[in-house]
Design a protein around this motif. Structure first.
Motif, mmCIF file in Angstrom:
data_model
loop_
_atom_site.group_PDB
_atom_site.id
_atom_site.type_symbol
_atom_site.label_atom_id
_atom_site.label_comp_id
_atom_site.label_asym_id
_atom_site.label_seq_id
_atom_site.Cartn_x
_atom_site.Cartn_y
_atom_site.Cartn_z
ATOM 1 N N PHE A 1 -10.484 27.346 41.065
ATOM 2 C CA PHE A 1 -10.245 26.184 41.929
ATOM 3 C C PHE A 1 -8.810 25.676 41.805
ATOM 4 O O PHE A 1 -8.215 25.218 42.780
ATOM 5 N N ARG A 2 -8.259 25.764 40.611
ATOM 6 C CA ARG A 2 -6.881 25.289 40.447
ATOM 7 C C ARG A 2 -5.912 26.214 41.176
ATOM 8 O O ARG A 2 -4.958 25.777 41.792
ATOM 9 N N LYS A 3 -6.182 27.509 41.108
ATOM 10 C CA LYS A 3 -5.313 28.453 41.826
ATOM 11 C C LYS A 3 -5.433 28.215 43.335
ATOM 12 O O LYS A 3 -4.440 28.266 44.056
ATOM 13 N N LEU A 4 -6.636 27.941 43.785
ATOM 14 C CA LEU A 4 -6.814 27.660 45.212
ATOM 15 C C LEU A 4 -6.085 26.375 45.626
ATOM 16 O O LEU A 4 -5.691 26.236 46.787
ATOM 17 N N SER A 5 -5.916 25.490 44.668
ATOM 18 C CA SER A 5 -5.232 24.227 44.993
ATOM 19 C C SER A 5 -3.781 24.444 45.386
ATOM 20 O O SER A 5 -3.143 23.555 45.952
ATOM 21 N N GLU A 6 -3.231 25.610 45.065
ATOM 22 C CA GLU A 6 -1.873 25.956 45.528
ATOM 23 C C GLU A 6 -1.929 26.453 46.981
ATOM 24 O O GLU A 6 -0.919 26.756 47.586
ATOM 25 N N ILE A 7 -3.138 26.589 47.493
ATOM 26 C CA ILE A 7 -3.405 27.118 48.846
ATOM 27 C C ILE A 7 -2.704 28.468 49.058
ATOM 28 O O ILE A 7 -1.822 28.597 49.929
ATOM 29 N N PRO A 8 -3.077 29.457 48.263
ATOM 30 C CA PRO A 8 -2.451 30.773 48.377
ATOM 31 C C PRO A 8 -2.909 31.480 49.653
ATOM 32 O O PRO A 8 -3.999 31.210 50.146
ATOM 33 N N ASN B 1 -9.714 32.722 56.872
ATOM 34 C CA ASN B 1 -10.579 31.741 57.560
ATOM 35 C C ASN B 1 -10.361 30.333 57.021
ATOM 36 O O ASN B 1 -10.272 29.361 57.763
ATOM 37 N N TRP B 2 -10.321 30.278 55.713
ATOM 38 C CA TRP B 2 -10.127 28.972 55.042
ATOM 39 C C TRP B 2 -8.807 28.342 55.477
ATOM 40 O O TRP B 2 -8.748 27.183 55.888
ATOM 41 N N GLN B 3 -7.746 29.145 55.391
ATOM 42 C CA GLN B 3 -6.411 28.640 55.764
ATOM 43 C C GLN B 3 -6.379 28.151 57.193
ATOM 44 O O GLN B 3 -5.764 27.123 57.486
ATOM 45 N N SER B 4 -7.045 28.886 58.081
ATOM 46 C CA SER B 4 -6.949 28.470 59.490
ATOM 47 C C SER B 4 -7.653 27.122 59.683
ATOM 48 O O SER B 4 -7.184 26.285 60.456
ATOM 49 N N ILE B 5 -8.740 26.883 58.964
ATOM 50 C CA ILE B 5 -9.398 25.566 59.084
ATOM 51 C C ILE B 5 -8.494 24.479 58.478
ATOM 52 O O ILE B 5 -8.305 23.413 59.061
ATOM 53 N N LEU B 6 -7.939 24.787 57.316
ATOM 54 C CA LEU B 6 -7.060 23.805 56.663
ATOM 55 C C LEU B 6 -5.910 23.416 57.591
ATOM 56 O O LEU B 6 -5.581 22.237 57.730
ATOM 57 N N LYS B 7 -5.316 24.429 58.196
ATOM 58 C CA LYS B 7 -4.164 24.165 59.071
ATOM 59 C C LYS B 7 -4.568 23.299 60.260
ATOM 60 O O LYS B 7 -3.842 22.391 60.658
ATOM 61 N N LYS B 8 -5.743 23.611 60.798
ATOM 62 C CA LYS B 8 -6.219 22.806 61.931
ATOM 63 C C LYS B 8 -6.417 21.344 61.508
ATOM 64 O O LYS B 8 -6.178 20.425 62.271
ATOM 65 N N GLU B 9 -6.890 21.186 60.289
ATOM 66 C CA GLU B 9 -7.204 19.827 59.825
ATOM 67 C C GLU B 9 -5.966 18.993 59.512
ATOM 68 O O GLU B 9 -6.037 17.765 59.540
ATOM 69 N N GLY B 10 -4.867 19.629 59.129
ATOM 70 C CA GLY B 10 -3.684 18.798 58.862
ATOM 71 C C GLY B 10 -2.731 19.321 57.811
ATOM 72 O O GLY B 10 -2.725 20.507 57.481
ATOM 73 N N ASN B 11 -1.976 18.403 57.287
ATOM 74 C CA ASN B 11 -0.867 18.633 56.373
ATOM 75 C C ASN B 11 -1.270 19.406 55.096
ATOM 76 O O ASN B 11 -1.991 18.900 54.248
ATOM 77 N N ILE B 12 -0.756 20.619 54.988
ATOM 78 C CA ILE B 12 -1.150 21.493 53.882
ATOM 79 C C ILE B 12 -0.669 20.954 52.530
ATOM 80 O O ILE B 12 -1.383 21.020 51.518
ATOM 81 N N LYS B 13 0.504 20.379 52.530
ATOM 82 C CA LYS B 13 1.052 19.835 51.276
ATOM 83 C C LYS B 13 0.135 18.723 50.737
ATOM 84 O O LYS B 13 -0.177 18.673 49.552
ATOM 85 N N ALA B 14 -0.272 17.856 51.659
ATOM 86 C CA ALA B 14 -1.146 16.751 51.255
ATOM 87 C C ALA B 14 -2.486 17.296 50.785
ATOM 88 O O ALA B 14 -3.097 16.797 49.831
ATOM 89 N N LYS B 15 -2.944 18.365 51.417
ATOM 90 C CA LYS B 15 -4.234 18.952 51.032
ATOM 91 C C LYS B 15 -4.141 19.540 49.634
ATOM 92 O O LYS B 15 -5.049 19.401 48.818
ATOM 93 N N ALA C 1 -2.144 18.584 47.283
ATOM 94 C CA ALA C 1 -2.081 17.477 46.324
ATOM 95 C C ALA C 1 -3.479 16.901 46.090
ATOM 96 O O ALA C 1 -3.868 16.622 44.944
ATOM 97 N N LEU C 2 -4.247 16.777 47.165
ATOM 98 C CA LEU C 2 -5.609 16.246 47.028
ATOM 99 C C LEU C 2 -6.456 17.191 46.164
ATOM 100 O O LEU C 2 -7.176 16.761 45.256
ATOM 101 N N MET C 3 -6.324 18.470 46.426
ATOM 102 C CA MET C 3 -7.102 19.447 45.650
ATOM 103 C C MET C 3 -6.722 19.391 44.174
ATOM 104 O O MET C 3 -7.583 19.468 43.298
ATOM 105 N N LYS C 4 -5.427 19.222 43.924
ATOM 106 C CA LYS C 4 -5.001 19.157 42.514
ATOM 107 C C LYS C 4 -5.527 17.903 41.816
ATOM 108 O O LYS C 4 -5.643 17.880 40.588
ATOM 109 N N SER C 5 -5.817 16.868 42.602
ATOM 110 C CA SER C 5 -6.360 15.662 41.972
ATOM 111 C C SER C 5 -7.868 15.790 41.721
ATOM 112 O O SER C 5 -8.471 14.968 41.039
ATOM 113 N N LEU C 6 -8.473 16.825 42.292
ATOM 114 C CA LEU C 6 -9.922 17.020 42.102
ATOM 115 C C LEU C 6 -10.242 18.230 41.219
ATOM 116 O O LEU C 6 -11.348 18.343 40.691
#
Ligand SMILES: Nc1ncnc2c1ncn2[C@@H]1O[C@H](COP(=O)(O)OP(=O)(O)OP(=O)(O)O)[C@@H](O)[C@H]1O
Ligand SMILES: [Mg+2]
Length: 567
Positions: free
Chosen positions: A442-449, A477-491, A493-498
């Motif tokens: 999950f932490r590695k995913l928080s970098e949104i690779p 697939n994951w990335q395309s949803i994330l991108k549609k939803e908004g700011n990747i940098k903010a996402k 940061a949010l993931m790193k806080s969780l």
């Protein structure tokens, strides 16, 4: 002027006599003592306790106590100076010699009775009398209740000697389990998860107790030897230590017509629970029936959020009986708990726990404890059908709301605003097949690779091409949803806080308590430091040490990958 009053406000409690001035006991003042108890608290043998909310008990001090550590964070929150730990009387008090108590402190502590339900089945045979009347705090003794910045807190020794509920056991906790509870509470708090908190940790230089445990390198499921352990006392702090099992005990007594005061005692303990844990959210002026309904609804929210948080960080309580389920909605009793490393929904470190208390089954175990809680409140509704209907509905909706919260948690853990069933189901499948480390992945995913190569260090084995392709597709697939939803940098940061970087890895904690057994507390302090900031990457030297996969030799290793509840 304002600087002066601020500095006065900030004044820390420096010594034991100032500390004693913080005391203010509502538990002993507003609830019933067991009528058969003695006021002097000299009450250390197993016996039946038929009524009353508590038994006055004087703890049994550990001889030759040695200070190991305290929680700097909690001390700060309570405005206690670290100098207190150098005060001889403070040390004596929290290693069990409460004869040093000065007025208005009490020289007598208290232990409480509670009932036990395991996954919803009521037990009465767990005490020597076969009735349940000898079951309760066998070695946990509360010794202080006070007001800290207007917040009421109770302090409880764990391992403070036998109480009437000890069932013939020694009332002690060993150093190993005390270190674990002390550190785990620190970590959970830093992870942002409601918990009882650690105050202090003392070990005895001379008292030894024997417990079943594992020989070095043991592959046995159950302990294979008896070992000598130093006795220790850790003090935990919470607004209350009331458990679902406690409310249950008084409700069972009402149901069984155990004595004339039973209903009144149930009402008193529920009012006390509200006073301690729900005061700001429940209006004191409303009827008891309305209070009860509000209480059930508030506890439901807290419990649901707690369990979702446990799942978020990979925590498995291990022994989630009604007596280990705090009615205030926080984590209590760090006994046979563990944190999932290699992802396994059925993860359960306690050899006695079974699948019902395993990692992914915790929402169901919680629903059952909640049901016990609601049915224990029911007698206070005086048979009013409308009120009972409301309470039943609150209980009935638990599972649906729990599911909703879990979906939200999983979505957020992956940076998503909305739960996407197909995406998340495939993710769980991939985690299992790839033998992933829950925290590292999950932490590695928080970098949104954007490629699976970046994930490879979170797998316990190299993955083959086919699996690799599945990950590539999933990431896309994951990335395309994330991108549609908004700011990747903010996402990110949010993931790193969780998604924490550092977690509880039992094989890292074992050397800390083993060194402590030899009188060296350095590793405990090191872990305390790491655990105080689990979401922040440490400099690489420290990171390499603590942010690692579980080494292969620790799988199926008695006392590390699994343990009995011998604490
Ligand atoms: N060495 C012991 N002496 C006396 N009582 C004990 C001892 N070990 C466990 N108990 C009692 O047995 C019961 C079940 O133990 P369990 O492991 O759930 O709790 P615990 O870890 O001792 O305490 P807590 O729930 O207060 O954190 C508890 O009521 C506990 O007080
Ligand atoms: Mg317990």
């Amino acid at each position: 002027m304002s600087t002066k009053s601020n500095s006065l406000k900030e004044k820390l409690t420096e010594n034991f006599s100032e500390f004693s001035q913080l005391s203010d006991y509502s538990f002993m003042n507003s609830l019933n003592a067991d009528p058969q108890s003695t006021k002097d608290g000299n009450d250390h043998k197993p016996r039946s306790v038929y009524s009353g909310h508590y038994v006055p008990v004087v703890p049994t001090a550990i001889p030759e106590p040695e200070y190991i550590s305290h929680s700097k964070k909690l001390f700060k929150e309570l405005r206690l100076s670290s100098n207190l730990t150098k005060d001889q009387n403070f040390c004596r008090f929290f290693s069990g010699d409460i004869s040093v108590a000065n007025y208005p402190m009490s020289p007598v502590g208290w232990a409480t009775g509670y009932a036990l339900s395991i996954y919803g089945t009521e037990y009465t045979q767990q005490c020597p009398f076969g009735t349940g009347n000898g079951y309760g705090d066998g070695r946990a003794i509360s010794v202080f209740e006070g007001l800290f910045n207007g917040k009421r807190m109770e302090m409880q020794l764990k391992g403070g000697g036998p109480t009437p509920y000890c069932r013939g056991a020694d009332g002690r906790a060993v150093l190993r389990s005390s270190v674990r509870e002390f550190l785990a509470q620190e970590l959970m708090d830093a992870l942002g998860i409601p918990t009882s908190r650690s105050l202090t940790l003392y070990v005895s230089r001379s008292e030894i107790v024997r417990r079943p445990w594992y020989s070095k390198g043991s592959r046995y499921f159950e302990p294979d030897i008896m070992i000598d352990n130093q006795a220790a006392i850790t003090t935990r702090v919470a607004p209350s230590f009331l458990r679902v099992g406690q409310i249950e005990l008084f409700a069972r007594r009402v149901r069984n017509n155990a004595h004339d005061e039973a209903l009144n005692e149930l009402k008193m303990i529920v009012k006390h629970l509200i006073h301690r844990n729900y005061k700001d959210e429940i209006d004191n002026e409303i009827s008891i029936e309305s209070k009860v309904i509000k209480l059930a609804s508030l506890y439901r929210s807290r419990l649901i959020s707690l369990i979702a948080n446990w799942m978020r960080v990979g925590y498995c309580q291990g022994n989630f009986n009604s007596d280990n389920c705090a009615a205030g909605g926080y984590t209590l009793d760090y006994g046979p708990f563990g944190f999932c490393e290699l992802f396994d929904p059925r993860f359960q470190p306690w050899t006695g726990g079974g699948e019902h208390f395993s990692f992914f089954n915790q929402p169901f175990a919680a629903a059952i404890n909640f049901k016990t809680f609601c049915s224990s409140l029911s007698p206070l509704l005086s048979g009013n059908k409308q009120d009972q209907g409301k309470l039943d509905q609150i209980e009935k909706d638990f599972s649906e709301l729990m599911n909703k919260e879990l979906k939200k948690m999983w979505a957020n853990k992956l940076g998503l605003e909305h739960y996407n069933e197909t995406l998340i189901n495939e993710f769980f499948n991939l985690m299992v097949i790839s033998k992933a480390d829950y925290t590292i992945l999950f932490r590695k995913l928080s970098e949104i690779p954007d490629n699976s190569y970046s994930l490879k260090d979170s797998f316990y084995f190299p993955i083959d091409d086919e699996l690799n392709n599945r990950w590539e597709v999933w990431l896309k697939n994951w990335q395309s949803i994330l991108k549609k939803e908004g700011n990747i940098k903010a996402k990110s940061a949010l993931m790193k806080s969780l998604n924490p970087v550092y977690t509880w890895r039992e094989w890292m904690v074992v050397p800390a308590y083993e060194e402590a057994e030899k009188g060296n507390y350095k590793k405990i302090k090191e872990l305390q430091d790491i655990f105080s900031n689990p979401y922040i990457e440490q400099p690489s030297e420290i990171d390499q040490k603590y942010n690692r996969l579980k080494p292969s030799q620790y799988f199926n290793y008695g006392g590390v990958s699994h343990y009995s509840c011998s604490s």
